[in-house]
Design an enzyme around this catalytic site. Structure first.
Site: not given
Ligand code: G3P
Ligand code: CA
Length: 321
Positions: A82, A69, A201, A40-41, A160, A67
């Site tokens: 993010h 963002d 996503q 995550h990130r 994302e 991931e």
């Protein structure tokens, strides 16, 4: 004549009822051969989120996917960040003191530096590492292209699309930009590079539908927020998600409160991915590994986003057999 009218109308109605729940054949599917560890990130517990350092560390720690963002710059370049604004994770206050704008954020007036008001060249002057630790001074905000170059061949990518509707209102087409970058890299088709699978996503259903209209066949996953779950969290909601995505990714709080979601998603043919697993937010579990074990092996979800890819439980612990 009347009989044949009713027959044709009946067939049309039957098709209209069936087509939305037919499997999305031809589209890439979610990997189901093992549980999936998504950084995550990046490895964001240990390195500044969304820097190449965090992405490289995630790969070293065994992440299956990394991931990014995504945000868009003023000149339309996809960058990995993010927040829609720059001040939390960069030194933008010092570098561009006069470029902040006062906005109402969550009921409070705040000065913000929106990504979309800066060109890529301007953004590249910012330090994106020092806020986390002096050890990371000089880290930059990466473009999606730079992220791909760093990760390709070593892990999958799980981008994302952040705030696609806000960007669309400014004339910037995030789904199209994403498809173009993936196409330029030969990653726009399922199975294009087995060492670098891609899953996309978004919290924005329309942006996922738009990807399909643009011809994107990659696996798409729909995120659901626990503070604004809409009307998706029900058996019918899962079936509606299946019309445009192959997976659902609710906040872990939704599944903790309503574990049946996993069964509803499965019945609709959706994979289940949960966010976000990090130390300091593990509820009654003793640590982040125990929490991930519970959701992966007891409740049966397929994948998790975690800030700690090194703590991901690859095997089911004996006490959960
Ligand atoms: O994309 C899954 C999870 O990352 C969603 O939350 O706010 O960390 O992007 P956020
Ligand atoms: Ca995210």
């Amino acid at each position: 004549m009347l009989v044949s009218f009713f027959r044709i109308t009946g067939i049309a109605l039957l098709l209209a009822a069936i087509v939305p729940v037919l499997p999305l054949t031809g589209f890439g599917q979610y990997p189901r051969h093992r549980k999936i560890n998504i950084a995550h990130r990046g490895a964001s517990a240990y390195a500044p989120e969304h820097t190449l350092a965090a992405y490289r560390l995630a790969i070293e720690q065994g992440a299956d996917y990394v991931e990014p963002d995504l945000q868009l710059t003023k000149d339309g370049v996809l960058v990995c960040l993010h927040d829609a604004t720059l001040e939390r994770t960069t030194d933008v206050r010092q570098v561009y003191p006069d470029r902040g704008r006062v906005e109402m954020v969550n009921g409070h007036l705040r000065t913000v530096w929106p990504v979309v008001e800066f060109t890529l060249e301007e953004i590249k002057r910012l330090d994106a590492g020092t806020w986390f630790s002096a050890q990371y001074a000089g880290e930059r905000i990466p473009t999606l292209q730079e992220m791909l170059d760093a990760v390709r061949g070593k892990a999958g990518i799980y981008p994302e699309m952040k705030h696609p509707a806000r960007y669309a209102a400014l004339g910037l087409d995030m789904p199209r930009s994403l498809v173009e970058v993936l196409k330029n890299n030969g990653l726009d088709r399922p199975g294009a590079d087995p060492r670098t699978p891609v899953i996309i996503q978004s919290f924005d259903a329309d942006s996922l539908r738009r990807l399909r209209r643009l011809g994107c066949q990659l696996p798409l996953v729909f995120l659901v927020d626990d503070e604004a779950p809409g009307n998706w969290i029900s058996p019918a909601g899962m079936r509606r998600i299946r019309r445009f995505a192959v997976g659902v990714a609710p906040s872990k709080r939704i599944v903790a409160k309503t574990p049946e979601v996993v069964r509803w998603a499965r019945a609709a043919g959706l994979s289940v991915t949960l966010y976000t697993f990090k130390s300091g937010d593990t509820g009654n579990f003793p640590d982040v590994t125990a929490e991930m074990e519970h959701f992966l092996y007891k409740l049966g979800v397929d994948a998790v986003f975690t800030n700690h890819p090194d703590r991901f439980p690859r095997e089911q612990p004996p006490e959960l057999w």
